[in-house]
Design a protein around this motif. Structure first.
Motif, PDB file in Angstrom:
ATOM      1  N   PRO A   1      28.960  56.744  40.812  1.00 43.26           N
ATOM      2  CA  PRO A   1      29.775  55.809  41.591  1.00 43.26           C
ATOM      3  C   PRO A   1      30.587  54.896  40.666  1.00 43.26           C
ATOM      4  CG  PRO A   1      27.528  55.007  41.465  1.00 43.26           C
ATOM      5  CD  PRO A   1      27.528  56.369  40.809  1.00 43.26           C
ATOM      6  N   VAL A   2      31.713  54.431  41.183  1.00 39.37           N
ATOM      7  CA  VAL A   2      32.504  53.413  40.491  1.00 39.37           C
ATOM      8  C   VAL A   2      32.245  52.081  41.182  1.00 39.37           C
ATOM      9  CG1 VAL A   2      34.816  52.601  39.915  1.00 39.37           C
ATOM     10  CG2 VAL A   2      34.280  55.045  39.775  1.00 39.37           C
ATOM     11  N   VAL A   3      31.772  51.132  40.406  1.00 39.90           N
ATOM     12  CA  VAL A   3      31.441  49.801  40.916  1.00 39.90           C
ATOM     13  C   VAL A   3      32.535  48.830  40.488  1.00 39.90           C
ATOM     14  CG1 VAL A   3      29.765  47.923  40.847  1.00 39.90           C
ATOM     15  CG2 VAL A   3      28.987  50.319  40.771  1.00 39.90           C
ATOM     16  N   VAL A   4      33.068  48.077  41.431  1.00 39.02           N
ATOM     17  CA  VAL A   4      34.078  47.070  41.093  1.00 39.02           C
ATOM     18  C   VAL A   4      33.389  45.907  40.394  1.00 39.02           C
ATOM     19  CG1 VAL A   4      35.799  45.461  41.977  1.00 39.02           C
ATOM     20  CG2 VAL A   4      35.545  47.719  43.025  1.00 39.02           C
ATOM     21  N   ASP A   5      33.847  45.628  39.180  1.00 41.33           N
ATOM     22  CA  ASP A   5      33.256  44.571  38.364  1.00 41.33           C
ATOM     23  C   ASP A   5      34.396  43.785  37.732  1.00 41.33           C
ATOM     24  OD1 ASP A   5      32.067  42.965  36.450  1.00 41.33           O
ATOM     25  OD2 ASP A   5      30.660  44.503  35.753  1.00 41.33           O
ATOM     26  N   GLY A   6      34.565  42.550  38.165  1.00 44.18           N
ATOM     27  CA  GLY A   6      35.657  41.713  37.678  1.00 44.18           C
ATOM     28  C   GLY A   6      35.512  41.242  36.261  1.00 44.18           C
ATOM     29  N   THR A   7      34.417  41.636  35.587  1.00 43.62           N
ATOM     30  CA  THR A   7      34.224  41.251  34.182  1.00 43.62           C
ATOM     31  C   THR A   7      34.215  42.462  33.255  1.00 43.62           C
ATOM     32  OG1 THR A   7      31.794  41.383  34.284  1.00 43.62           O
ATOM     33  CG2 THR A   7      32.810  39.302  34.935  1.00 43.62           C
ATOM     34  N   ALA A   8      34.471  43.652  33.777  1.00 39.11           N
ATOM     35  CA  ALA A   8      34.269  44.887  33.008  1.00 39.11           C
ATOM     36  C   ALA A   8      35.509  45.268  32.196  1.00 39.11           C
ATOM     37  CB  ALA A   8      33.901  46.027  33.942  1.00 39.11           C
ATOM     38  N   GLY A   9      35.363  45.270  30.879  1.00 44.01           N
ATOM     39  CA  GLY A   9      36.398  45.802  30.008  1.00 44.01           C
ATOM     40  C   GLY A   9      37.561  44.860  29.769  1.00 44.01           C
ATOM     41  N   MET A  10      38.474  45.313  28.909  1.00 41.20           N
ATOM     42  CA  MET A  10      39.611  44.496  28.485  1.00 41.20           C
ATOM     43  C   MET A  10      40.509  44.106  29.653  1.00 41.20           C
ATOM     44  SD  MET A  10      42.452  45.399  25.551  1.00 41.20           S
ATOM     45  CE  MET A  10      43.295  46.701  26.471  1.00 41.20           C
ATOM     46  N   PHE A  11      40.715  45.009  30.614  1.00 38.74           N
ATOM     47  CA  PHE A  11      41.667  44.736  31.683  1.00 38.74           C
ATOM     48  C   PHE A  11      41.128  43.805  32.754  1.00 38.74           C
ATOM     49  CE2 PHE A  11      43.360  48.702  29.904  1.00 38.74           C
ATOM     50  CZ  PHE A  11      44.673  48.303  29.682  1.00 38.74           C
ATOM     51  N   ALA A  12      39.867  43.415  32.651  1.00 42.26           N
ATOM     52  CA  ALA A  12      39.305  42.451  33.594  1.00 42.26           C
ATOM     53  C   ALA A  12      40.022  41.106  33.512  1.00 42.26           C
ATOM     54  CB  ALA A  12      37.814  42.275  33.339  1.00 42.26           C
ATOM     55  N   ALA A  13      40.599  40.819  32.352  1.00 44.45           N
ATOM     56  CA  ALA A  13      41.278  39.534  32.162  1.00 44.45           C
ATOM     57  C   ALA A  13      42.677  39.506  32.756  1.00 44.45           C
ATOM     58  CB  ALA A  13      41.364  39.217  30.669  1.00 44.45           C
ATOM     59  N   VAL A  14      43.145  40.647  33.269  1.00 45.45           N
ATOM     60  CA  VAL A  14      44.506  40.742  33.785  1.00 45.45           C
ATOM     61  C   VAL A  14      44.493  40.519  35.293  1.00 45.45           C
ATOM     62  CG1 VAL A  14      46.532  42.207  34.011  1.00 45.45           C
ATOM     63  CG2 VAL A  14      45.094  42.380  31.962  1.00 45.45           C
ATOM     64  N   GLU A  15      45.290  39.573  35.757  1.00 48.40           N
ATOM     65  CA  GLU A  15      45.309  39.232  37.174  1.00 48.40           C
ATOM     66  C   GLU A  15      46.678  39.514  37.783  1.00 48.40           C
ATOM     67  OE1 GLU A  15      44.174  35.170  37.488  1.00 48.40           O
ATOM     68  OE2 GLU A  15      42.086  35.520  36.863  1.00 48.40           O
ATOM     69  N   GLY A  16      46.689  39.796  39.077  1.00 52.40           N
ATOM     70  CA  GLY A  16      47.935  39.957  39.807  1.00 52.40           C
ATOM     71  C   GLY A  16      48.669  41.238  39.460  1.00 52.40           C
ATOM     72  N   ASP A  17      50.000  41.155  39.486  1.00 48.19           N
ATOM     73  CA  ASP A  17      50.861  42.328  39.311  1.00 48.19           C
ATOM     74  C   ASP A  17      51.526  42.365  37.937  1.00 48.19           C
ATOM     75  OD1 ASP A  17      50.299  43.109  41.915  1.00 48.19           O
ATOM     76  OD2 ASP A  17      52.070  42.113  42.753  1.00 48.19           O
ATOM     77  N   VAL A  18      50.947  41.718  36.941  1.00 42.43           N
ATOM     78  CA  VAL A  18      51.646  41.582  35.650  1.00 42.43           C
ATOM     79  C   VAL A  18      51.835  42.917  34.939  1.00 42.43           C
ATOM     80  CG1 VAL A  18      50.951  39.196  35.309  1.00 42.43           C
ATOM     81  CG2 VAL A  18      49.500  41.023  34.430  1.00 42.43           C
ATOM     82  N   LEU A  19      51.009  43.929  35.246  1.00 41.56           N
ATOM     83  CA  LEU A  19      51.149  45.234  34.614  1.00 41.56           C
ATOM     84  C   LEU A  19      51.993  46.204  35.426  1.00 41.56           C
ATOM     85  CD1 LEU A  19      47.518  45.788  33.244  1.00 41.56           C
ATOM     86  CD2 LEU A  19      49.491  44.770  32.088  1.00 41.56           C
ATOM     87  N   ILE A  20      52.567  45.714  36.518  1.00 43.88           N
ATOM     88  CA  ILE A  20      53.387  46.547  37.403  1.00 43.88           C
ATOM     89  C   ILE A  20      54.857  46.357  37.032  1.00 43.88           C
ATOM     90  CG2 ILE A  20      53.951  47.098  39.785  1.00 43.88           C
ATOM     91  CD1 ILE A  20      50.984  47.522  38.887  1.00 43.88           C
TER      92      ILE A  20
END
Length: 243
Positions: A206-225
């Motif tokens: 399963p894939v568990v949503v974790d807001g602290t997991a990995g480098m991209f956890a620090a990215v919020e909103g649509d900044v990578l879009i």
């Protein structure tokens, strides 16, 4: 044109070299394996001799606080050598939203852009969204045999071949004196991408949503879009997985 491709043996660089040569240019790959050292400057003069354009795809060996020093030194050395050689166009590959993400590596890539823009050589910047090929590494950072943990960060991934095509097209043209953004055709959250990837591989974790997991956890909103000005690639993620 004669085009020196630094980092020309890597995932993107090797494709850029092939595409440029197929288009009739003389593209020459350069990397540590060919005797080029961007940090010491060894081999730079030889690599840029007679080059009309230099494409710098070399990456920092780390994503941490050491990465700004790598890009500062490597860019200073490359631009000095390019100016001395009379090279008329310098191209780098960067990241969509790079200047809006508070991470060491993104700050380092922003610094790389700033050094290029302030330098003595006419320039082009190609900003790309995340590579399809990078997702396995992203998942490996926060996975074990039981589950995969990923944040719900929004991304717009793209195939490396289409990034390489964008870089080759820019390298074969006149300097933009600006930035071209390229992105994939679909927006996902990282956890959604993880589920699609595992299902395609028959992986039942399963894939568990974790807001602290990995480098991209620090990215919020649509900044990578990517914005409306981006060139949108054609290959979807599921099409790429099915190849």
């Amino acid at each position: 044109m004669k085009i020196a491709v630094i980092g020309g043996t890597g995932l993107i660089g090797s494709q850029v070299v092939r595409m440029l040569n197929d288009a009739g240019h003389e593209a020459v790959p350069h990397s540590p394996s060919t005797g080029l050292d961007l940090i010491s400057g060894d081999g730079l003069a030889e690599a840029l001799e007679g080059a009309d354009t230099v494409v710098n795809l070399a990456n920092s060996p780390t994503f941490d606080e050491a990465s700004p020093a790598f890009f500062q030194t490597s860019m200073d050395n490359m631009l000095a050598a390019a100016a001395a050689a009379g090279t008329g166009h310098a191209v780098i590959l960067s990241i969509v939203g790079v200047d809006r993400v508070d991470l060491d590596y993104y700050r380092a890539k922003t610094l790389q852009e700033d050094v290029l823009e302030a330098g003595p050589v006419p320039y082009s910047i190609v900003r790309s969204t995340q590579f399809f090929e990078f997702l396995d590494a992203v998942m490996s950072w926060t996975s074990d045999e039981h589950e995969v943990r990923l944040p719900a960060t929004k991304v717009q991934p793209i195939a490396s071949a289409e990034i390489a095509q964008a870089v080759a097209e820019v390298a074969g043209g006149a300097p933009l004196q600006g930035t071209r953004n390229v992105a994939g055709p679909e927006v996902f959250t990282l956890d959604e991408l993880g589920r699609i990837t595992l299902a395609a591989k028959g992986d039942r974790r399963p894939v568990v949503v974790d807001g602290t997991a990995g480098m991209f956890a620090a990215v919020e909103g649509d900044v990578l879009i990517a914005g409306d000005d981006a060139v949108i690639a054609k290959t979807t993620y599921r099409e790429w997985l099915a190849r």
